[in-house]
Design an enzyme around this catalytic site. Structure first.
Site, mmCIF file in Angstrom:
data_model
loop_
_atom_site.group_PDB
_atom_site.id
_atom_site.type_symbol
_atom_site.label_atom_id
_atom_site.label_comp_id
_atom_site.label_asym_id
_atom_site.label_seq_id
_atom_site.Cartn_x
_atom_site.Cartn_y
_atom_site.Cartn_z
ATOM 1 N N GLU A 39 0.853 -1.193 0.000
ATOM 2 C CA GLU A 39 0.000 0.000 0.000
ATOM 3 C C GLU A 39 0.886 1.240 0.000
ATOM 4 O OE1 GLU A 39 -3.342 1.067 -0.194
ATOM 5 O OE2 GLU A 39 -2.172 2.931 -0.176
ATOM 6 N N GLY A 90 -9.630 4.024 -0.053
ATOM 7 C CA GLY A 90 -10.607 5.118 -0.026
ATOM 8 C C GLY A 90 -11.491 5.102 1.209
ATOM 9 N N HIS A 477 -16.096 9.012 -7.670
ATOM 10 C CA HIS A 477 -16.480 7.643 -8.007
ATOM 11 C C HIS A 477 -15.991 7.260 -9.399
ATOM 12 C CE1 HIS A 477 -20.003 8.499 -5.060
ATOM 13 N NE2 HIS A 477 -18.951 8.052 -4.425
HETATM 14 C C1 LIG Z 1 -14.124 12.136 -0.426
HETATM 15 C C2 LIG Z 1 -14.649 10.804 -0.892
HETATM 16 C C3 LIG Z 1 -15.841 10.300 -0.376
HETATM 17 C C4 LIG Z 1 -16.327 9.074 -0.808
HETATM 18 N N1 LIG Z 1 -17.480 8.590 -0.261
HETATM 19 C C5 LIG Z 1 -17.954 7.388 -0.668
HETATM 20 C C6 LIG Z 1 -19.128 6.838 -0.082
HETATM 21 O O1 LIG Z 1 -19.721 7.414 0.820
HETATM 22 N N2 LIG Z 1 -19.567 5.631 -0.532
HETATM 23 C C7 LIG Z 1 -18.922 4.960 -1.527
HETATM 24 O O2 LIG Z 1 -19.391 3.896 -1.921
HETATM 25 N N3 LIG Z 1 -17.812 5.454 -2.087
HETATM 26 C C8 LIG Z 1 -17.298 6.635 -1.678
HETATM 27 N N4 LIG Z 1 -16.154 7.128 -2.230
HETATM 28 C C9 LIG Z 1 -15.502 6.346 -3.294
HETATM 29 C C10 LIG Z 1 -14.691 5.198 -2.700
HETATM 30 O O3 LIG Z 1 -13.699 5.715 -1.834
HETATM 31 C C11 LIG Z 1 -14.051 4.409 -3.848
HETATM 32 O O4 LIG Z 1 -15.027 4.061 -4.779
HETATM 33 C C12 LIG Z 1 -13.396 3.143 -3.320
HETATM 34 O O5 LIG Z 1 -12.459 3.445 -2.321
HETATM 35 C C13 LIG Z 1 -12.712 2.404 -4.458
HETATM 36 O O6 LIG Z 1 -12.276 1.170 -3.945
HETATM 37 P P1 LIG Z 1 -11.106 0.385 -4.671
HETATM 38 O O7 LIG Z 1 -11.021 -0.962 -4.040
HETATM 39 O O8 LIG Z 1 -11.312 0.464 -6.129
HETATM 40 O O9 LIG Z 1 -9.742 1.186 -4.378
HETATM 41 P P2 LIG Z 1 -9.328 2.212 -3.257
HETATM 42 O O10 LIG Z 1 -10.176 2.102 -2.069
HETATM 43 O O11 LIG Z 1 -9.192 3.542 -3.899
HETATM 44 O O12 LIG Z 1 -7.881 1.680 -2.851
HETATM 45 C C14 LIG Z 1 -6.807 1.617 -3.740
HETATM 46 C C15 LIG Z 1 -5.527 1.718 -2.935
HETATM 47 O O13 LIG Z 1 -4.428 1.348 -3.775
HETATM 48 C C16 LIG Z 1 -3.322 2.143 -3.449
HETATM 49 N N5 LIG Z 1 -2.413 2.158 -4.599
HETATM 50 C C17 LIG Z 1 -2.612 2.726 -5.814
HETATM 51 N N6 LIG Z 1 -1.547 2.503 -6.625
HETATM 52 C C18 LIG Z 1 -0.668 1.768 -5.893
HETATM 53 C C19 LIG Z 1 0.618 1.241 -6.182
HETATM 54 N N7 LIG Z 1 1.201 1.379 -7.380
HETATM 55 N N8 LIG Z 1 1.266 0.568 -5.204
HETATM 56 C C20 LIG Z 1 0.692 0.401 -3.968
HETATM 57 N N9 LIG Z 1 -0.529 0.893 -3.661
HETATM 58 C C21 LIG Z 1 -1.200 1.550 -4.608
HETATM 59 C C22 LIG Z 1 -3.931 3.496 -3.146
HETATM 60 O O14 LIG Z 1 -3.055 4.237 -2.310
HETATM 61 C C23 LIG Z 1 -5.232 3.128 -2.452
HETATM 62 O O15 LIG Z 1 -5.081 3.133 -1.055
HETATM 63 C C24 LIG Z 1 -15.628 8.338 -1.799
HETATM 64 C C25 LIG Z 1 -14.428 8.839 -2.312
HETATM 65 C C26 LIG Z 1 -13.934 10.049 -1.861
HETATM 66 C C27 LIG Z 1 -12.631 10.555 -2.430
#
Ligand SMILES: Cc1cc2nc3c(=O)[nH]c(=O)nc-3n(C[C@H](O)[C@H](O)[C@H](O)COP(=O)(O)OP(=O)(O)OC[C@H]3O[C@@H](n4cnc5c(N)ncnc54)[C@H](O)[C@@H]3O)c2cc1C
Ligand code: SF4
Length: 548
Positions: A39, A90, A477
């Protein structure tokens, strides 16, 4: 446990610890695999979060500029994308609204017909909801009460609902901030504290009431043996021993993400890889690896069908109002203004006013020079004829207490494309650039509702500067880009999230989503990851030859 093979540092390496990554880590470790999670963000605790959004260095993630927070904003021609970056992905910055997608999304987009989605998904949504402690919001803040009134005034009152959230709430009428032993996992999880309705969910919950992944999936994964490497960015993934489909395993190269000079490169080897770096992060990494020859067989559909959930961020500001609109949980309620258009009431905690720098007076009309002219006319006219009112409307301080953001999402088709190119303004290296038709920033019915909302509250309808000046919508999103499909000429993974062209390689994050959901996507990402992991055999039974 998997038969120990000391040649490999781990059985699986998961890249990213967000929703998809944390589910993968827990379920793989439960199946007996040795799992590492890389991460690039930092690990946070309730007392390390910034007090307000003015604490930019502890809120924003831009390590090269010395900003080591958990929230990032990326600017593209077609969208401004907000996303999280931390141990827990996120979830650290999310508002914790956890809604299932409407059934109709399984009939649209690249995943249609590949599985019996409507029959299968309810049980995975159920597991995801249990793990994230989803419950109906019991705390209606002033912004939610106002949303209900405005919906009634606009004739949409019957669609008003309290959001489903991953928040440990006290009983109605009981004050929060009371700590209980693990209420969710039969004593296996951490103690949790009840919500105080401070509105700070998007600045990081300082009480431990919000169900972040480091308190749920990832907590359990670590407890059962997964190793999490924070501040570790994956730079390369290549098949071992020249076996191009990865059946001999993979080498993963990492650097310390927060270091400027001594970046501490590491090389680890594993049998399988799960990409979970989010839609943007996984696309970025896979484009780089396809381009540098490490993973040349990744489908050419990479970067296609990137969706912004067709969002628009509008709202209203009520200067001098006696109500404090920052109270409540970050997203406490929602309404539907038509079949496709969903609006939620959103807030930041008191004092977190820096987002005000992106807001301005709402201006209707077709995007482009005409709308910019109209906006200038509105702002200058307002300053000339109502100088005091206009300054109070646009001043940063007091914004979080006086402003309600209306997050408008549409479950309608519309997508852009991401490519790996040298942009004209920085030809020295390749990076993600957006292409394709513009996603509409102007949703007339949503603007009309924002005006009604402002009228009911005695305030003024607001919009965001990038939407008006550059016709660029903002979205928290971003989804798609490595979509689920039946073949590599339509997408990047199959319906079990196996990457076309490689063995023991999966993608579990928002990049696989094949349609605009019209609701916040995290619950769907979690449920899909649960489903994908359910197909992986126990470590004791694997032949390490899983492929699409
Ligand atoms: C302010 C805000 C409010 C939100 N509120 C909501 C909500 O209320 N409800 C909802 O459903 N969604 C919400 N979202 C959206 C939600 O956060 C995302 O849709 C969700 O987190 C995506 O999940 P994911 O598993 O795709 O990846 P993420 O949760 O984005 O996780 C990906 C992780 O990979 C890591 N990463 C990336 N590249 C690398 C690399 N090369 N090496 C190592 N690590 C890496 C990143 O640092 C990150 O921590 C919100 C987003 C924001 C910004
Ligand atoms: S409202 Fe405050 S206490 Fe409740 S979950 Fe959000 S940040 Fe935590």
């Amino acid at each position: 446990m998997a038969p120990r093979n000391d040649k490999f540092d781990f059985d699986f390496i998961v890249i990213g610890s967000g929703f998809g990554g944390s589910v993968a880590a827990l379920r793989l470790v439960e199946k007996g695999y040795r799992v590492a999670v890389m991460e690039m963000g930092r690990r946070w605790t309730p007392d390390s979060f910034p007090r307000t959004s003015w604490s930019i260095h502890r809120w924003f993630w831009r390590p090269r500029l010395g900003l080591r927070g958990f929230f990032n904003m990326r600017f593209f021609r077609h969208a401004t994308i907000y996303h999280g970056c931390a141990v827990g992905g996120g979830s650290i910055t999310y508002a914790s609204t956890l809604l299932p997608a409407p059934e109709k999304v399984w009939d649209a987009g690249s995943w249609t017909g590949l599985a019996a989605w409507k029959a299968e998904m309810p049980r995975y949504y159920q597991t995801a909801s249990r793990m994230l402690g989803v419950t109906q919001n019991k705390i209606l803040g002033p912004a939610d009460v106002l949303l209900q009134k405005a919906a009634e005034a606009a004739g949409h009152g019957q669609t008003f609902y309290r959001t489903s959230v991953g928040i440990f709430q006290p009983d109605e009428g009981v004050p929060g901030n009371k700590t209980f032993p693990d209420p969710f996992f039969g004593g296996d999880g951490p103690p949790r504290t009840t919500c105080t309705a401070c509105g700070g969910c998007m600045m990081g919950c300082r009480y431990g009431a919000k169900s972040t992944l480091d308190l749920t999936y990832l907590y359990l994964a670590e407890k059962h043996g997964a190793r999490v490497f924070p501040e570790t960015k994956v730079m390369n993934v290549k098949p071992l021993a020249g076996v191009s489909d990865g059946s001999a395993g993979y080498e993963i190269c990492t650097v310390k993400s927060t270091a400027w000079i001594c970046r501490q490169p590491q090389h680890l080897i594993c049998r399988g890889v799960v990409f979970s770096a989010s839609s943007l992060g996984t696309m970025e990494l896979l484009f780089r690896l396809k381009d540098n020859g490490s993973l040349p067989a990744i489908s050419d559909r990479l970067g296609r069908h990137v969706r912004t959930n067709s969002e628009s961020l509008i709202g209203a500001r009520m200067p001098g109002c006696h109500e404090d609109f920052s109270q409540g949980i970050a997203i406490g309620s929602g309404i539907y203004i038509d079949e496709h258009t969903h609006v939620e009431a959103v807030r930041y905690p008191g004092g977190s006013d820096s987002m005000s720098l992106l807001t301005t007076i709402m201006t209707d009309g077709r995007p482009g020079v005409h709308r910019i002219g109209l906006w200038l006319k509105n702002v200058l006219g307002s300053l000339l004829f109502h100088p005091v009112k206009t300054v109070r409307l646009l001043r940063p301080w007091g914004w979080a207490r006086e402003h309600v953001i209306l997050l408008c999402m549409q479950a309608v088709e519309g997508h852009i494309e991401m490519r790996w190119e040298r942009p004209w303004f920085w030809p020295f290296r390749k990076m993600l650039v957006s292409r394709g038709n513009k996603v509409p920033t102007y949703i007339p019915r949503a603007n009309e509702f924002a005006r009604k909302f402002a009228q009911v509250a005695g305030g003024t309808a607001m919009s965001t500067l990038p939407e008006i000046l550059f016709d660029v919508p903002g979205t928290a999103h971003c989804i798609g880009g490595c979509v689920i499909a039946g073949s590599p000429d339509r997408g990047v993974v199959d319906d079990r999230h196996r990457v076309f062209g490689y063995r023991n390689m999966y993608i579990c994050d928002g990049s696989v989503l094949g349609a605009n959901l019209g609701v916040n996507p995290s619950l769907t990402i979690t449920a899909l990851a649960e489903r994908a992991m359910s197909f992986i055999p126990l470590a004791s039974a694997t032949s390490w030859s899983d492929a699409a």
